[in-house]
Scaffold this motif. Structure first.
Motif, short mmCIF file in Angstrom:
data_model
loop_
_atom_site.label_atom_id
_atom_site.label_comp_id
_atom_site.label_asym_id
_atom_site.label_seq_id
_atom_site.Cartn_x
_atom_site.Cartn_y
_atom_site.Cartn_z
N ALA A 158 0.82 -1.22 0.00
CA ALA A 158 0.00 0.00 0.00
C ALA A 158 0.85 1.26 0.00
CB ALA A 158 -0.90 0.01 1.23
N GLY A 159 2.17 1.11 0.18
CA GLY A 159 3.00 2.30 0.35
C GLY A 159 2.93 2.79 1.79
N PRO A 160 3.73 3.80 2.10
CA PRO A 160 3.89 4.20 3.51
C PRO A 160 2.76 5.05 4.09
CG PRO A 160 5.43 5.38 2.09
CD PRO A 160 4.65 4.47 1.20
N GLY A 161 1.83 5.54 3.29
CA GLY A 161 0.75 6.35 3.89
C GLY A 161 0.08 7.27 2.90
N ASP A 162 0.86 8.05 2.15
CA ASP A 162 0.26 8.91 1.13
C ASP A 162 -0.48 8.01 0.14
OD1 ASP A 162 -0.32 10.42 -1.10
OD2 ASP A 162 1.60 11.46 -1.15
N PRO A 163 -1.82 8.16 0.02
CA PRO A 163 -2.56 7.25 -0.85
C PRO A 163 -2.10 7.30 -2.30
CG PRO A 163 -4.04 8.89 0.18
CD PRO A 163 -2.67 9.15 0.70
N GLY A 164 -1.49 8.42 -2.69
CA GLY A 164 -0.99 8.54 -4.06
C GLY A 164 0.18 7.62 -4.35
N LEU A 165 0.74 6.99 -3.33
CA LEU A 165 1.90 6.13 -3.54
C LEU A 165 1.51 4.67 -3.77
CD1 LEU A 165 4.48 7.64 -1.04
CD2 LEU A 165 4.25 8.03 -3.49
N LEU A 166 0.21 4.38 -3.80
CA LEU A 166 -0.21 3.03 -4.21
C LEU A 166 0.07 2.89 -5.70
CD1 LEU A 166 -1.90 0.41 -3.47
CD2 LEU A 166 -3.88 1.65 -4.35
N THR A 167 0.50 1.69 -6.13
CA THR A 167 0.76 1.52 -7.56
C THR A 167 -0.55 1.41 -8.33
OG1 THR A 167 0.78 -0.88 -7.37
CG2 THR A 167 2.90 0.24 -7.12
N ARG A 168 -0.46 1.62 -9.64
CA ARG A 168 -1.66 1.49 -10.48
C ARG A 168 -2.19 0.06 -10.44
NH1 ARG A 168 -0.69 4.38 -16.17
NH2 ARG A 168 -2.58 3.19 -16.58
N ARG A 169 -1.27 -0.89 -10.41
CA ARG A 169 -1.72 -2.29 -10.37
C ARG A 169 -2.46 -2.56 -9.05
NH1 ARG A 169 -2.70 -6.85 -12.38
NH2 ARG A 169 -1.96 -8.80 -11.49
N GLY A 170 -1.93 -2.01 -7.96
CA GLY A 170 -2.58 -2.18 -6.66
C GLY A 170 -3.98 -1.59 -6.68
N ALA A 171 -4.12 -0.38 -7.25
CA ALA A 171 -5.43 0.29 -7.28
C ALA A 171 -6.43 -0.52 -8.10
CB ALA A 171 -5.27 1.70 -7.86
N GLU A 172 -5.96 -1.04 -9.23
CA GLU A 172 -6.81 -1.85 -10.11
C GLU A 172 -7.35 -3.08 -9.37
OE1 GLU A 172 -4.80 -3.62 -13.62
OE2 GLU A 172 -4.64 -1.49 -14.17
N LEU A 173 -6.45 -3.78 -8.69
CA LEU A 173 -6.84 -5.01 -8.00
C LEU A 173 -7.78 -4.70 -6.84
CD1 LEU A 173 -3.37 -6.76 -8.04
CD2 LEU A 173 -5.41 -7.45 -9.34
#
Ligand code: SAH
Length: 490
Positions: free
Chosen positions: A8-23
């Motif tokens: 998920a990354g360290p906290g800033d929601p913008g640091l989630l990867t595109r693949r992570g968001a898709e899934l």
């Protein structure tokens, strides 16, 4: 079908990867921790099963065996499962153990790497983990072992000799003892240390010290602690944004909160969303437009509803307005109409109903018709004013605003006054906010209003208006918040 171990990354929601968001958007089941992932859960389907692996206040943590069992069980049931983990799943995330359990059970899995806090948190504190001339390598190590134990898995003295940059995770509570061992291993007491707590989040804090002083510096978890020459670098950017460290409450309807929220967050503010109102459709039929000289839109919502719920279902589009002039109360509303192919003929210089009335030309002939597409509940300034000018005005309610239930945690923080400013974008947001929050916190927080009508409503309800947007738009509102809260001009 598949279990995805997603970073998920360290906290800033913008640091989630595109693949992570898709899934995440697709998952039937989401198994999540508390740390660093809360904001991202909104990306999941509303009907997805959410399993909290714990660490939330008042909740019993699932053991690792229980988490593994949930993953295996849901995976075997043929569901798409996202196991969302802070940072990177394979960096101290116990993701390896989960993958082992899935492999042993024959459940297919995939790994989606994430940005680890070991690199992300220092980056947001302006610290590169390697730097030409200062550090050729970095080592990431756990600090959760007691460094005073006779034998430890971590050989701190050897790490001291390795040089380069040392990034210690899970070490906040034991950093004093760790620093002692590193100095015993030969690192100089004045070796720079930086502890980045809640890295990449709106409340990030960086404590700068040396090995000799870090033990007494009050480092608190969760922190990424950087030891080495690079820790003296201070390429600050995140913590020097104008609204950094400030908390602003936004009260727009949930559907339109995102623009205001994004703008404030980009300037560094922490945003509490208390959606005062929600937009609901109402049934309506657009009358024959050829009968009208003007159509007036008073809000973004009104313009969108008119086209999508009025014209489109009737098989019509912008051409239905071919012979009609169109007015909008402000540039946001004009932009909304533009999205549906309409160029606005009239936008007043100030973005309030009174100004639109002033800017409106007299009718070419008495009884010329105006169609006013707007909210069910709205002020009578326009219909009455245009009527007095000789127009025949038809009001067409195209949407309704209703109160929504706020998030209890956010409500509690707002009631306690733990924020720096609250923004109001309309009179109805002031009224609904006051209804929800109840008695004003003392001292009363700073109110920033979008314009004079909203300010007047706020004052009527006992608020003191600290700032009012001089341009009555979201941009103007954001500027007013900055003028009030930012220590120096942008
Ligand atoms: N898999 C995670 C680490 C999990 S261990 C990752 O790759 O980041 C938990 C530790 O990570 C915490 O004790 C802390 O040292 C660190 N950590 C997690 N989030 C952090 C953040 N936002 N800022 C600083 N450190 C963080």
């Amino acid at each position: 079908m598949t279990v995805y171990l997603v970073g998920a990354g360290p906290g800033d929601p913008g640091l989630l990867t595109r693949r992570g968001a898709e899934l995440l958007a697709r998952a039937d089941v989401v198994v999540h921790d508390r740390l660093g992932t809360a904001d991202l859960l909104d990306l999941a389907r509303p009907d997805a099963e959410m399993v909290s692996a714990g660490k939330a206040p008042g909740q019993v943590d699932l053991t690792q065996d229980e988490i593994n069992a949930v993953l295996v069980d849901r995976g075997r049931a043929g569901l798409e499962v996202v196991r969302l983990k802070g940072g990177d799943p394979f960096v101290f995330g116990r993701g390896g153990e989960e993958a082992e359990a899935l492999a042993a059970a024959g459940v297919p899995f995939e790994v989606v790497p994430g940005i680890t806090s070991a690199i992300g948190a220092p980056a947001y504190a302006g610290i590169p983990v390697t730097h030409r001339g200062r550090s050729t390598h970095f080592t990431v190590v756990t600090g959760n072992e007691d460094p005073a134990k006779a034998t430890t898995d971590v050989d701190w003295e050897a790490l001291a000799r390795t040089g380069g940059t040392l990034v210690i995770l899970m070490g906040a509570a034991r950093i004093g003892g760790i620093a002692d061992r590193l100095m015993a291993g030969g690192l100089a007491p004045d070796t720079p240390v930086a502890a980045v707590r809640d890295g990449t989040r709106p409340d990030q804090r960086t404590v700068r010290a040396t090995l000799a002083t870090i033990g007494a510096a009050g480092v608190r978890a969760p922190a990424a602690i950087v030891v080495g020459a690079v820790a003296a670098l201070d390429l600050t950017w995140f913590e020097s944004r104008p609204l950094f460290g400030r908390t602003v409450v936004v009260t727009r309807a949930r559907e339109q909160v995102s623009e205001l929220r994004t703008r404030l967050e980009r300037l560094g503010a922490g945003v509490l969303e208390l959606p005062a109102i929600a937009i609901k459709p109402v049934p309506f039929t657009v009358p024959p437009l050829a009968d009208y000289a003007w159509v007036v839109f008073t809000s973004v919502n009104g313009a969108h509803a008119f086209f999508t719920q009025g014209l489109a279902p009737a098989g019509l589009d912008a051409r239905a307005l071919g012979g009609v002039r169109v007015a909008a109360i402000g540039p946001g509303t004009a932009a909304a109409a533009a999205e549906h192919g309409i160029t606005i003929d009239l936008v007043p210089g100030r973005f309030v109903a009174e100004a639109l009335l002033d800017a409106f030309p007299d009718p070419d002939r008495a009884g010329e018709r105006v169609l006013l597409a707007r909210a069910e509940q709205a002020r009578d300034v326009l219909p009455e004013g245009l009527g007095a000018r000789g127009y025949a005005v038809d009001v067409l309610p195209v949407y309704r605003t209703v109160t929504t239930a706020p998030d209890p945690g956010v409500l509690e923080q707002v009631r306690a006054g733990r924020f720096d400013a609250v923004t109001f974008t309309s009179s109805s947001t002031v009224r609904n906010f006051t209804d929800q929050v109840g008695p004003l916190p003392d001292p009363a927080p700073a109110v920033v209003s979008i314009g004079p009508v909203t300010s007047a409503t706020a004052r009527d309800l006992g608020w003191t208006v600290a700032a009012e947007a001089s341009e009555h738009t979201i941009d103007g509102l954001v500027d007013a918040v900055c003028a009030l809260l930012a220590p120096s001009p942008r």
